[in-house]
Design a protein around this motif. Sequence first.
Motif, PDB file in Angstrom:
ATOM      1  N   ILE A   3       0.678  -1.123  -0.206  1.00 27.29           N
ATOM      2  CA  ILE A   3      -0.051   0.033   0.007  1.00 27.29           C
ATOM      3  C   ILE A   3       0.835   1.422  -0.047  1.00 27.29           C
ATOM      4  O   ILE A   3       0.318   2.326  -0.328  1.00 27.29           O
ATOM      5  CB  ILE A   3      -0.995  -0.073   1.375  1.00 27.29           C
ATOM      6  N   ALA A   4       2.068   1.057   0.439  1.00 26.72           N
ATOM      7  CA  ALA A   4       3.110   2.366   0.330  1.00 26.72           C
ATOM      8  C   ALA A   4       3.010   3.323  -0.646  1.00 26.72           C
ATOM      9  O   ALA A   4       3.137   4.491  -0.569  1.00 26.72           O
ATOM     10  CB  ALA A   4       4.211   1.957   0.823  1.00 26.72           C
ATOM     11  N   HIS A   5       2.847   2.599  -1.812  1.00 26.17           N
ATOM     12  CA  HIS A   5       3.024   3.312  -3.229  1.00 26.17           C
ATOM     13  C   HIS A   5       1.813   4.253  -3.218  1.00 26.17           C
ATOM     14  O   HIS A   5       1.822   5.337  -4.027  1.00 26.17           O
ATOM     15  CB  HIS A   5       2.972   2.658  -4.481  1.00 26.17           C
ATOM     16  N   LYS A   6       0.777   4.189  -2.808  1.00 23.46           N
ATOM     17  CA  LYS A   6      -0.575   5.132  -2.730  1.00 23.46           C
ATOM     18  C   LYS A   6      -0.645   6.164  -1.673  1.00 23.46           C
ATOM     19  O   LYS A   6      -1.404   6.994  -1.629  1.00 23.46           O
ATOM     20  CB  LYS A   6      -1.793   4.068  -2.537  1.00 23.46           C
ATOM     21  N   HIS A   7       0.521   5.924  -0.548  1.00 20.13           N
ATOM     22  CA  HIS A   7       0.338   6.691   0.648  1.00 20.13           C
ATOM     23  C   HIS A   7       1.974   7.368   0.752  1.00 20.13           C
ATOM     24  O   HIS A   7       2.500   6.964   1.594  1.00 20.13           O
ATOM     25  CB  HIS A   7      -0.161   6.034   1.782  1.00 20.13           C
ATOM     26  N   THR A   8       2.594   7.968  -0.167  1.00 16.79           N
ATOM     27  CA  THR A   8       3.972   8.154  -0.102  1.00 16.79           C
ATOM     28  C   THR A   8       4.297   9.293   1.156  1.00 16.79           C
ATOM     29  O   THR A   8       5.315   9.542   1.188  1.00 16.79           O
ATOM     30  CB  THR A   8       4.594   8.926  -1.649  1.00 16.79           C
ATOM     31  N   ASP A   9       3.171   9.701   1.544  1.00 17.81           N
ATOM     32  CA  ASP A   9       3.441  10.911   2.518  1.00 17.81           C
ATOM     33  C   ASP A   9       3.371  10.291   3.878  1.00 17.81           C
ATOM     34  O   ASP A   9       3.740  10.730   4.942  1.00 17.81           O
ATOM     35  CB  ASP A   9       2.491  12.045   2.668  1.00 17.81           C
ATOM     36  N   TRP A  10       3.189   8.721   3.989  1.00 16.34           N
ATOM     37  CA  TRP A  10       3.169   8.011   5.150  1.00 16.34           C
ATOM     38  C   TRP A  10       4.604   7.660   5.351  1.00 16.34           C
ATOM     39  O   TRP A  10       5.255   6.778   4.468  1.00 16.34           O
ATOM     40  CB  TRP A  10       2.342   6.961   5.281  1.00 16.34           C
ATOM     41  N   LEU A  11       5.026   7.311   6.618  1.00  9.36           N
ATOM     42  CA  LEU A  11       6.234   6.863   7.123  1.00  9.36           C
ATOM     43  C   LEU A  11       6.024   5.610   7.979  1.00  9.36           C
ATOM     44  O   LEU A  11       5.003   5.610   8.632  1.00  9.36           O
ATOM     45  CB  LEU A  11       7.199   7.651   7.797  1.00  9.36           C
ATOM     46  N   LEU A  12       7.033   4.618   8.062  1.00 10.78           N
ATOM     47  CA  LEU A  12       6.862   3.602   8.948  1.00 10.78           C
ATOM     48  C   LEU A  12       8.344   3.548   9.574  1.00 10.78           C
ATOM     49  O   LEU A  12       9.423   3.620   9.086  1.00 10.78           O
ATOM     50  CB  LEU A  12       6.584   2.451   8.116  1.00 10.78           C
ATOM     51  N   ASP A  13       8.051   3.440  10.929  1.00  7.35           N
ATOM     52  CA  ASP A  13       9.438   3.446  11.987  1.00  7.35           C
ATOM     53  C   ASP A  13       9.395   2.210  12.554  1.00  7.35           C
ATOM     54  O   ASP A  13       8.344   1.830  13.267  1.00  7.35           O
ATOM     55  CB  ASP A  13       9.658   4.681  12.886  1.00  7.35           C
ATOM     56  N   ILE A  14      10.328   1.215  12.389  1.00  9.84           N
ATOM     57  CA  ILE A  14      10.473   0.094  13.180  1.00  9.84           C
ATOM     58  C   ILE A  14      11.733   0.095  14.321  1.00  9.84           C
ATOM     59  O   ILE A  14      12.773   0.366  13.896  1.00  9.84           O
ATOM     60  CB  ILE A  14      10.666  -0.983  12.307  1.00  9.84           C
ATOM     61  N   TYR A  15      11.271   0.008  15.377  1.00 11.29           N
ATOM     62  CA  TYR A  15      12.292  -0.013  16.371  1.00 11.29           C
ATOM     63  C   TYR A  15      12.545  -1.313  16.871  1.00 11.29           C
ATOM     64  O   TYR A  15      11.855  -2.117  17.408  1.00 11.29           O
ATOM     65  CB  TYR A  15      11.987   0.880  17.666  1.00 11.29           C
ATOM     66  N   GLY A  16      13.908  -1.717  17.014  1.00 11.62           N
ATOM     67  CA  GLY A  16      14.246  -2.979  17.438  1.00 11.62           C
ATOM     68  C   GLY A  16      15.627  -3.458  16.948  1.00 11.62           C
ATOM     69  O   GLY A  16      16.160  -2.746  16.625  1.00 11.62           O
ATOM     70  N   SER A  17      15.720  -4.647  17.157  1.00 15.81           N
ATOM     71  CA  SER A  17      17.254  -5.522  16.817  1.00 15.81           C
ATOM     72  C   SER A  17      17.218  -6.962  16.743  1.00 15.81           C
ATOM     73  O   SER A  17      16.225  -7.238  17.359  1.00 15.81           O
ATOM     74  CB  SER A  17      18.497  -4.918  17.564  1.00 15.81           C
ATOM     75  N   GLY A  18      18.012  -7.364  15.864  1.00  8.03           N
ATOM     76  CA  GLY A  18      17.867  -8.802  15.869  1.00  8.03           C
ATOM     77  C   GLY A  18      18.416  -9.552  14.608  1.00  8.03           C
ATOM     78  O   GLY A  18      18.820  -8.931  13.794  1.00  8.03           O
ATOM     79  N   GLN A  19      18.103 -10.862  14.368  1.00 13.92           N
ATOM     80  CA  GLN A  19      18.718 -11.664  13.526  1.00 13.92           C
ATOM     81  C   GLN A  19      18.085 -11.237  12.000  1.00 13.92           C
ATOM     82  O   GLN A  19      18.666 -11.471  11.093  1.00 13.92           O
ATOM     83  CB  GLN A  19      18.352 -13.101  13.869  1.00 13.92           C
ATOM     84  N   ASP A  20      16.824 -10.772  11.989  1.00  8.06           N
ATOM     85  CA  ASP A  20      16.167 -10.509  10.842  1.00  8.06           C
ATOM     86  C   ASP A  20      16.587  -9.247  10.052  1.00  8.06           C
ATOM     87  O   ASP A  20      15.892  -8.777   9.266  1.00  8.06           O
ATOM     88  CB  ASP A  20      14.583 -10.817  11.002  1.00  8.06           C
ATOM     89  N   TYR A  21      17.562  -8.484  10.691  1.00 12.13           N
ATOM     90  CA  TYR A  21      17.686  -7.121  10.164  1.00 12.13           C
ATOM     91  C   TYR A  21      17.995  -7.110   8.782  1.00 12.13           C
ATOM     92  O   TYR A  21      17.579  -6.450   7.914  1.00 12.13           O
ATOM     93  CB  TYR A  21      19.030  -6.543  11.026  1.00 12.13           C
ATOM     94  N   ASN A  22      18.979  -8.012   8.301  1.00 14.42           N
ATOM     95  CA  ASN A  22      19.094  -8.177   6.997  1.00 14.42           C
ATOM     96  C   ASN A  22      18.057  -8.565   5.884  1.00 14.42           C
ATOM     97  O   ASN A  22      17.692  -7.854   4.877  1.00 14.42           O
ATOM     98  CB  ASN A  22      20.335  -8.881   6.610  1.00 14.42           C
ATOM     99  N   LEU A  23      17.107  -9.313   6.443  1.00  8.86           N
ATOM    100  CA  LEU A  23      15.901  -9.981   5.795  1.00  8.86           C
ATOM    101  C   LEU A  23      15.013  -8.322   5.563  1.00  8.86           C
ATOM    102  O   LEU A  23      14.521  -8.089   4.537  1.00  8.86           O
ATOM    103  CB  LEU A  23      15.216 -10.820   6.697  1.00  8.86           C
ATOM    104  N   LEU A  24      15.051  -7.696   6.631  1.00 11.40           N
ATOM    105  CA  LEU A  24      14.137  -6.487   6.825  1.00 11.40           C
ATOM    106  C   LEU A  24      14.600  -5.746   5.563  1.00 11.40           C
ATOM    107  O   LEU A  24      13.983  -4.687   4.713  1.00 11.40           O
ATOM    108  CB  LEU A  24      13.939  -5.905   8.000  1.00 11.40           C
ATOM    109  N   LEU A  25      15.974  -5.364   5.808  1.00 14.42           N
ATOM    110  CA  LEU A  25      16.620  -4.494   4.936  1.00 14.42           C
ATOM    111  C   LEU A  25      16.408  -4.826   3.103  1.00 14.42           C
ATOM    112  O   LEU A  25      15.970  -4.133   2.525  1.00 14.42           O
ATOM    113  CB  LEU A  25      18.313  -4.421   4.870  1.00 14.42           C
ATOM    114  N   HIS A  26      16.371  -6.174   2.906  1.00 12.82           N
ATOM    115  CA  HIS A  26      16.010  -6.565   1.686  1.00 12.82           C
ATOM    116  C   HIS A  26      14.606  -6.342   1.343  1.00 12.82           C
ATOM    117  O   HIS A  26      14.347  -5.913   0.040  1.00 12.82           O
ATOM    118  CB  HIS A  26      16.438  -8.250   1.883  1.00 12.82           C
ATOM    119  N   LEU A  27      13.795  -6.708   2.291  1.00 11.45           N
ATOM    120  CA  LEU A  27      12.418  -6.332   1.906  1.00 11.45           C
ATOM    121  C   LEU A  27      12.222  -4.773   1.737  1.00 11.45           C
ATOM    122  O   LEU A  27      11.257  -4.421   0.830  1.00 11.45           O
ATOM    123  CB  LEU A  27      11.239  -6.669   2.956  1.00 11.45           C
TER     124      LEU A  27
END
Length: 187
Positions: free
Chosen positions: A29-53
């Motif tokens: 849905i992000a492409h329809k809402h380019t004025d919206w931001l998503l902030d994710i706070y944390g750390s852990g083993q899936d960091y690189n997976l999240l960057l990939h996505l």
Amino acid sequence: PCHNKRIIAVGSFTPAKGMDQLLHAFGKIAHKHTDWLLDIYGSGQDYNLLLHLINKYNLTNQVKLHKPSADIAEKLTDSAIYAFPSRSDGFGLVITEALECGLPTVAMDCECGPREILTPETGIVVPDKDIDAFAHALETLMNDEYLRCRMGQAAQADVKRFYPENIMPQWLDLFNSLIKNNNGKVG
């Protein structure tokens, strides 16, 4: 907080916390809402997976991964929607923190947690692992500022049922009834 076009999620970057599910949903849905931001706070083993996505969905201008914050309440109050994409949880304490800050919550209906905390007035609980429903619920709140504000106000009122002064008498009643039913015998 209902006016800020910011979604926030807090939790470890592990499969159980489902931040990848959040990115799949937001990516739809992000492409329809380019004025919206998503902030994710944390750390852990899936960091690189999240960057990939983030790269896969071209979200580098809308999504930021942050290290855990000592003052998460400040981050919550700067946001408009709390996202809880967990695959499993115990009691989603962070949901109550978001409610306290006046945020409506979109949550996966993982076992234990969201359905015991949220009401239809304070959040939207979608079927477990249903990325499309999660995206739709986020978009519903993103598109309706009045609904976000109304749910945020309800959230701040409803969370009081979890305050110690409201929970402790229930625990004491439970323990007293157990002792009474056990004829005063402990153990």
